[in-house]
Design an enzyme around this catalytic site. Sequence first.
Site, PDB file in Angstrom:
ATOM      1  N   GLY A  10      24.819   7.691  63.337  1.00 58.05           N
ATOM      2  CA  GLY A  10      24.964   7.314  61.861  1.00 58.05           C
ATOM      3  C   GLY A  10      24.474   5.715  61.702  1.00 58.05           C
ATOM      4  O   GLY A  10      24.182   5.316  62.767  1.00 58.05           O
ATOM      5  N   ASP A  35      33.256  17.995  66.073  1.00 59.20           N
ATOM      6  CA  ASP A  35      33.248  18.400  64.621  1.00 59.20           C
ATOM      7  C   ASP A  35      34.670  17.759  64.290  1.00 59.20           C
ATOM      8  O   ASP A  35      35.683  18.589  64.687  1.00 59.20           O
ATOM      9  CB  ASP A  35      33.207  19.705  64.445  1.00 59.20           C
ATOM     10  CG  ASP A  35      33.211  20.103  62.923  1.00 59.20           C
ATOM     11  OD1 ASP A  35      33.777  19.372  62.258  1.00 59.20           O
ATOM     12  OD2 ASP A  35      33.321  21.492  62.721  1.00 59.20           O
ATOM     13  N   ILE A  36      34.781  16.764  63.525  1.00 60.15           N
ATOM     14  CA  ILE A  36      35.990  15.953  63.470  1.00 60.15           C
ATOM     15  C   ILE A  36      36.818  16.960  62.350  1.00 60.15           C
ATOM     16  O   ILE A  36      38.278  16.834  62.173  1.00 60.15           O
ATOM     17  CB  ILE A  36      36.099  14.667  62.738  1.00 60.15           C
ATOM     18  CG1 ILE A  36      35.361  14.697  61.373  1.00 60.15           C
ATOM     19  CG2 ILE A  36      35.437  13.600  63.657  1.00 60.15           C
ATOM     20  CD1 ILE A  36      35.351  13.393  60.831  1.00 60.15           C
ATOM     21  N   ALA A  59      31.506  10.385  58.301  1.00 63.51           N
ATOM     22  CA  ALA A  59      31.714  10.805  56.958  1.00 63.51           C
ATOM     23  C   ALA A  59      30.866  11.386  56.457  1.00 63.51           C
ATOM     24  O   ALA A  59      29.691  11.391  56.785  1.00 63.51           O
ATOM     25  CB  ALA A  59      31.949   9.241  56.311  1.00 63.51           C
ATOM     26  N   THR A  61      28.950  10.952  53.284  1.00 68.24           N
ATOM     27  CA  THR A  61      28.704   9.841  52.351  1.00 68.24           C
ATOM     28  C   THR A  61      27.686   9.937  51.130  1.00 68.24           C
ATOM     29  O   THR A  61      27.500   9.245  50.466  1.00 68.24           O
ATOM     30  CB  THR A  61      28.200   8.621  53.101  1.00 68.24           C
ATOM     31  OG1 THR A  61      27.091   9.096  53.725  1.00 68.24           O
ATOM     32  CG2 THR A  61      29.042   8.093  54.063  1.00 68.24           C
ATOM     33  N   ASP A 101      34.916   1.020  49.252  1.00 66.06           N
ATOM     34  CA  ASP A 101      35.558   0.349  47.854  1.00 66.06           C
ATOM     35  C   ASP A 101      35.709   1.535  46.711  1.00 66.06           C
ATOM     36  O   ASP A 101      36.420   1.237  45.661  1.00 66.06           O
ATOM     37  CB  ASP A 101      34.410  -0.221  47.324  1.00 66.06           C
ATOM     38  CG  ASP A 101      32.980   0.281  47.204  1.00 66.06           C
ATOM     39  OD1 ASP A 101      32.559   0.868  48.215  1.00 66.06           O
ATOM     40  OD2 ASP A 101      32.307   0.418  46.171  1.00 66.06           O
ATOM     41  N   TYR A 124      34.126  11.717  46.178  1.00 67.63           N
ATOM     42  CA  TYR A 124      34.194  11.032  47.407  1.00 67.63           C
ATOM     43  C   TYR A 124      35.189  10.045  47.405  1.00 67.63           C
ATOM     44  O   TYR A 124      35.722   9.921  48.553  1.00 67.63           O
ATOM     45  CB  TYR A 124      32.523  10.276  47.402  1.00 67.63           C
ATOM     46  CG  TYR A 124      32.327   9.243  48.546  1.00 67.63           C
ATOM     47  CD1 TYR A 124      32.342   9.610  49.488  1.00 67.63           C
ATOM     48  CD2 TYR A 124      32.420   7.981  48.136  1.00 67.63           C
ATOM     49  CE1 TYR A 124      32.040   8.779  50.749  1.00 67.63           C
ATOM     50  CE2 TYR A 124      32.447   6.927  49.226  1.00 67.63           C
ATOM     51  CZ  TYR A 124      32.023   7.434  50.469  1.00 67.63           C
ATOM     52  OH  TYR A 124      32.032   6.459  51.466  1.00 67.63           O
ATOM     53  N   LYS A 128      37.805  10.066  50.575  1.00 65.15           N
ATOM     54  CA  LYS A 128      38.132   9.048  51.537  1.00 65.15           C
ATOM     55  C   LYS A 128      39.593   8.576  51.340  1.00 65.15           C
ATOM     56  O   LYS A 128      40.162   8.204  52.180  1.00 65.15           O
ATOM     57  CB  LYS A 128      37.179   8.097  50.953  1.00 65.15           C
ATOM     58  CG  LYS A 128      35.719   8.097  51.350  1.00 65.15           C
ATOM     59  CD  LYS A 128      35.487   8.396  53.027  1.00 65.15           C
ATOM     60  CE  LYS A 128      35.391   7.296  53.574  1.00 65.15           C
ATOM     61  NZ  LYS A 128      34.959   7.296  55.222  1.00 65.15           N
TER      62      LYS A 128
END
Length: 279
Positions: A10, A35-36, A59, A61, A101, A124, A128
């Site tokens: 990434g 693969d997390i 991630a 994203t 953020d 999202y 996160k």
Amino acid sequence: MKILITGSNGMLGHDLIEVLDDNHELILTTSSSLDITDKEHVISFIKDKNPDIVINSAAYTNVDGCEENVDLAFAVNGEGPKNLALGCKEVNCPLVHVSTDYVFNGKNTRPWVEDDEIGPISVYGKSKLEGEIGIQETMDNYFIIRTAWLYGVNGGNFPKTMLELAKNHPEITVVTDEVGCPTYTYDLAKAIAELIETDYYGIYHITNSDSCSWFDFAKYIFEIAEVDVKVTPVTASEFARPAPRPSYSVLENKKWIENGFEPLRSYKEAIKEYINIIK
């Protein structure tokens, strides 16, 4: 150190390799090799490799995509980090996790600090935040790094999109009522390299210094790149997108500074270097 990096293909992963490769042994994984979201595989993989530290830059994203693919968002951004934390706990190694953020609601009149109240407004952001919580509930020796408005050499991002649009459009409309800290992944990678030499665990805000709106950022990009295009401001409500965005995303790098680290350079300096590289 022996460092395991997820999401190594990434945008941030690319720069982590560049920054860390000379001084450390790197174990590089992508979604196809690790693969997390597969808990058992993650734990056995980490036990087998026995790293000194794990950096999670994997991630999902696509902010608008998360609104449509809720299960995937929570699997990758929520369960994935917790799985890594479980693996790290097995071999007693720290975990660096890159967050966002978007865990805040964007309704602030001053820069957000690490212990401000969280309240994500998008799938999202919620996914996160679940990742952050999963790590905190699982282990103590973690670095959770909230950053914002990332761009880098490898992968799509706002500066590249702007420069590409300008090739065929004499006028571009850009949102003017969302403010944040554009952050160069190379600078973030260097900050991570510094942080992992310490045991100053906890949550950090790490971004380039100074802030702007997307509209101001676009105008500055064109100025630096010497591209003649008209940039017209629009409000976020006029520029309808599936996912809501935080309107004020400026992160104060409070804990980073308090722990004796140098503030990252201004986004204006970083974007100059970046545009020179991609040109």
